[in-house]
Design a protein around this motif. Structure first.
Motif: not given
Length: 286
Positions: A248-260
């Motif tokens: 199931s899709p997860v809303e408001n998850a934090f996705v991080e790459v290269d410090g952003d």
């Protein structure tokens, strides 16, 4: 144009204690997700002291609604006649849809089944945030067999989320949202302290009867997240990633790459752009 190779984390575990979501400068409590095996133990004190044990035992669909099945046991037997109850909680709202209990009264075995419906106005219950106010009318229909008996009860409450405060109960000290329930005459009849750390309330007071309920202990499982997306991109190309939990899709998850860091939307997706070639690791947490 140069190619960039993108490497991303497929499985990430949510830290059980990090459940507050910061959005637009305010603190919100989102609708919790339960797992089979999650359990809570409460102690309720009034004229008699009871221990309530709640445990998520299954997931079922009733009346075309996905629900959690929560088994409840009481010690001593509630009202002296009932030692357990089954509750069906709607996943999409957290509202109780149905309860069923059995016991012995005056020497006869009985079963009491209750169904519930809710009407909200002003706002929805979730997310919980300080300053929110809404009204809810709960209609409860019960059937007792045998002997056959049925009835309907309706109660309308205005709910105000007054503030966040630390509350100490036998299970520990928790930062909670204080929710106050007012009856139709404007009198406080119920107060509840909700903690995201335990995915439920840690304390309630029935202001009409004086009954106080406090959390004694709890055990909740950590969630697992999965993130999917492309593994090869052109420099400057937009890439969409999807965060899911149990498909199931997860809303408001934090996705991080290269410090952003970005947050996933209601459909679990987030769009990223990579401006230079290289190897990158994309991770997600909540």
């Amino acid at each position: 144009m140069e190619k960039g190779i993108l490497v991303y984390a497929l499985i990430v575990t949510i830290a059980a204690a990090i459940t507050l979501v910061l959005s637009d400068g305010g603190t919100k409590a989102e609708l919790p997700t339960y797992n089979i095996g999650d359990e809570w133990v409460y102690r309720s004190t009034n004229d008699i002291t009871y221990t309530f044990h709640y445990k998520v035992t299954a997931e079922e669909t009733i009346d075309n609604e996905d629900s959690y099945v929560i088994e409840t046991s009481y010690d001593p037997p509630f009202l002296g006649i009932n030692s357990g109850e089954t509750k069906w909680m709607k996943k999409g709202t957290g509202d109780t849809m149905k309860t069923q209990m059995s016991g012995i009264y005056t020497g006869f075995l009985f079963t009491r089944t209750q169904t519930y419906s809710y009407q909200y106005s002003g706002a929805e219950k979730w997310p919980i945030e300080v300053g929110k106010e809404y009204s809810v009318t709960r209609t409860q229909t019960y059937t007792i067999t045998p002997p056959y008996q049925t009835g309907t009860e309706t109660k309308t409450s205005t709910v105000k989320v007054e503030k966040m405060e630390d509350v100490t109960v036998p299970a520990g000290t928790f930062t909670c949202f204080k929710e106050v329930y007012y009856d139709e005459d404007g009198n406080v009849w119920f107060t509840l302290w909700h903690s995201d750390d335990v995915k439920r309330y840690v304390k309630t007071i029935n202001n009409e009867t004086g009954e106080t309920t406090e959390l004694v202990s709890y055990s909740i499982k950590e969630e697992s997240l999965a993130i999917s997306g492309p593994t090869g991109l052109e420099v400057g190309e937009e890439a969409m990633f999807t965060v899911t939990s149990r498909s199931s899709p997860v809303e408001n998850a934090f996705v991080e790459v290269d410090g952003d860091t970005k947050k996933s939307g209601a459909d679990g997706t987030v769009t990223l752009v990579f401006d230079q070639p290289g190897n990158f690791t994309v991770t997600t947490t909540k």
